[in-house]
Design a protein around this motif. Structure first.
Motif, short mmCIF file in Angstrom:
data_model
loop_
_atom_site.label_atom_id
_atom_site.label_comp_id
_atom_site.label_asym_id
_atom_site.label_seq_id
_atom_site.Cartn_x
_atom_site.Cartn_y
_atom_site.Cartn_z
N LYS A 185 0.84 -1.21 0.00
CA LYS A 185 0.00 0.00 0.00
C LYS A 185 0.87 1.25 0.00
O LYS A 185 0.64 2.18 -0.79
CB LYS A 185 -0.91 -0.03 1.23
CG LYS A 185 -1.95 1.10 1.28
CD LYS A 185 -2.93 0.85 2.44
CE LYS A 185 -4.03 1.91 2.45
NZ LYS A 185 -3.56 3.24 2.79
N GLU A 189 1.14 3.80 -3.34
CA GLU A 189 0.67 5.19 -3.20
C GLU A 189 1.68 6.18 -3.76
O GLU A 189 1.34 7.29 -4.17
CB GLU A 189 0.40 5.51 -1.72
CG GLU A 189 -0.92 4.95 -1.23
CD GLU A 189 -1.12 5.12 0.28
OE1 GLU A 189 -0.16 5.60 0.95
OE2 GLU A 189 -2.21 4.77 0.77
N LYS A 190 2.97 5.76 -3.78
CA LYS A 190 4.03 6.63 -4.31
C LYS A 190 4.48 6.19 -5.71
O LYS A 190 5.51 6.64 -6.21
CB LYS A 190 5.24 6.63 -3.37
CG LYS A 190 4.93 7.14 -1.97
CD LYS A 190 4.50 8.60 -1.97
CE LYS A 190 4.26 9.10 -0.54
NZ LYS A 190 3.80 10.50 -0.52
#
Length: 484
Positions: A185, A189-190
């Motif tokens: 996760k 997200e990056k």
């Protein structure tokens, strides 16, 4: 895909058709179904050498599968819950290198724990990627490296937003799992890929009450050692990809380093083993887990040994533990793990997977029975009675945080000189030093050599660890960068 389709083994079936046709070979290999090498036939058997054949249209081609190998890959992807699966004949080393080479180019950053297999650092030597190491947590009593803490991974991602991937061991050699879902996760997200080394996690895909597999956790690529806990022949593995990975590009990366003459013995063993686990894996690994739990209970009752298990879980750096792993701490009987390893082999005819400075690992899998485990327990009890001594002065620390000065590629190819081990303090190493197994480097190219590392190498050699890596086979000298 229906479960009934998992009963198929297309490569195996094609080889059986080939064998029945009694084809006259005017191609390689040169032993010609064993006729030119009778001693090989005597060793391996006629049936085995008769299917040691080359790629041909009825048997497909590993470099560009269009028929039976392609079907085998599709069945494997279905069995493992992956978007695509690649059959690998260069071991999980080749699969790990493909993962990194497919994501990293020269200068790209990759976040990874330092307790990775040498194949991951080898890949950085090849492509020029820059490692951003997250020091794994360490269990001081056992002297083993654990998983990565979530906060440490989060910090590495925040400090290196330009990193292209995060690499995770799932599990470590000792069975320790990081919080893979949380790491996936954070990385996604990056915009970073997640690469999972599942050399010791094949069974996660087929058992109940086992740690989460990489594909189930949403990782992008995973390397799976089918030959370890999965039952295929040594050197055969799977590379799995999740959504969003381009299989055609991955195949091109594989073909940069993998042989163009894939062994059909290895390929068929992958095919048959995948079928076996898809049909019977859940039941098989339930039995393996029960066997390991029984062994832990019996060994801990001996006293002075500690066979550790799920009581170690702390929800972070030991987010989960693989209950099939039978790791045993030996220092309380006054012996290093490698010494117990040697005694078990020499005195009791028992071959353990590996021994380090404080622990041994007995590898349990689908081929084990209770009687062998009982023999191991009996041997350990007798060994303690015969060999127990004071543990004063024994080294316990297994993980040494590295001082990274240069990238693995720059240092590996730099001008170098050879120095006696004791004279290398403060210099930059240009080669690997490790105990094998497990093949996790004590020193890697680009790292500064310290007194602690020198002491570790000397001690590990004295205790009988199989040290590998350096150009000097006696490991009395190391190559270091000239003038550095």
């Amino acid at each position: 895909m229906e479960r009934s389709l998992q009963k198929r083994a297309p490569i195996y079936e094609a080889l059986e058709r080939f064998r029945r046709n009694r084809v006259v070979p005017f191609d390689v290999p040169g032993h010609k179904h064993g006729r030119g090498n009778p001693e090989l036939v005597e060793l391996l058997g006629e049936r085995c050498v008769s299917i040691d054949v080359n790629s041909m249209k009825p048997l497909d081609n590993l470099c560009h599968p269009v028929s039976v190998i392609k079907e085998a890959e599709e069945l494997a992807a279905d069995a493992f819950g992956a978007e695509h699966a690649f059959l690998m004949v260069g071991g999980t080393t080749s699969a790990v290198q493909t993962m990194i080479l497919s994501c990293c180019k020269k200068g790209d950053k990759i976040i990874l724990p330092r307790n990775v297999h040498r194949s991951a650092i080898n890949a950085m030597v090849l492509c020029g990627a820059k490692p951003i190491y997250v020091n794994p947590d360490v269990d001081q009593r056992l002297g083993i490296s654990l998983g990565m803490k979530r906060a440490d991974v989060e910090r590495a991602i925040e400090e290196n937003p330009d990193a292209v991937a995060v690499f995770v061991n799932n599990p470590t050699y000792y069975g320790v799992c990081s919080d893979l879902r949380a790491i996936v996760k954070m990385a996604h997200e990056k915009g970073m890929k997640v690469l999972a080394d599942e050399a010791h996690g094949t069974h996660f895909y087929f058992g109940n009450n086992l740690p989460v597999s990489a594909m189930a956790a949403g990782a992008d690529i995973a390397s799976v050692s089918m030959h370890k806990s999965g039952g295929s022949l040594t050197q055969s593995s799977f590379l799995l990809t999740g959504k969003g990975m381009h299989p055609g590009y991955i195949r091109q990366i594989i073909n940069l380093t993998q042989t163009t003459s894939g062994s059909y013995l290895l390929l068929s063993s992958l095919d048959i083993s995948r079928r076996n686990l898809a049909l019977r894996g859940e039941e098989s690994f339930k039995m393996v887990t029960e066997l390991a739990e029984y062994a832990r209970k019996e060994i801990n009752q001996i006293g002075d040994y500690y066979a550790f298990g799920r009581e170690m879980v702390n929800g972070d750096s030991i987010f989960d533990f693989d209950p099939t792993k039978l790791s045993i701490h030996t220092l309380d009987i006054g012996l290093a793990g490698i010494e117990v390893y040697d005694i078990l082999r020499d005195e009791y005819d028992i071959q353990i997977e590996f021994g380090d400075l404080g622990n041994i690992l007995a590898y349990l899998s689908i081929g084990d029975r209770k009687r062998e485990v009982e023999r191991l327990v009996t041997a350990l009890a007798d060994l303690k009675r015969r060999y127990k001594k004071d543990k004063t002065g024994m080294l316990t620390q297994e993980y040494i945080a590295p001082k990274v000065v240069m990238t693995p590629q720059d240092s590996f190819y730099a001008e170098k000189e050879s120095l006696p081990l004791k004279e290398t303090k403060g210099r930059i190493c240009s080669e690997f030093v490790m105990c094998y197994p497990p093949g996790i480097p004590v020193l890697a190219p680009g790292e500064e050599i310290t007194d602690e590392i020198i002491d570790y190498i000397v001690y590990a050699k004295e205790k009988g660890c199989s040290m590998t890596g350096p150009e000097d086979e006696r490991i009395e000298r190391l190559n270091v960068l000239t003038g550095r």
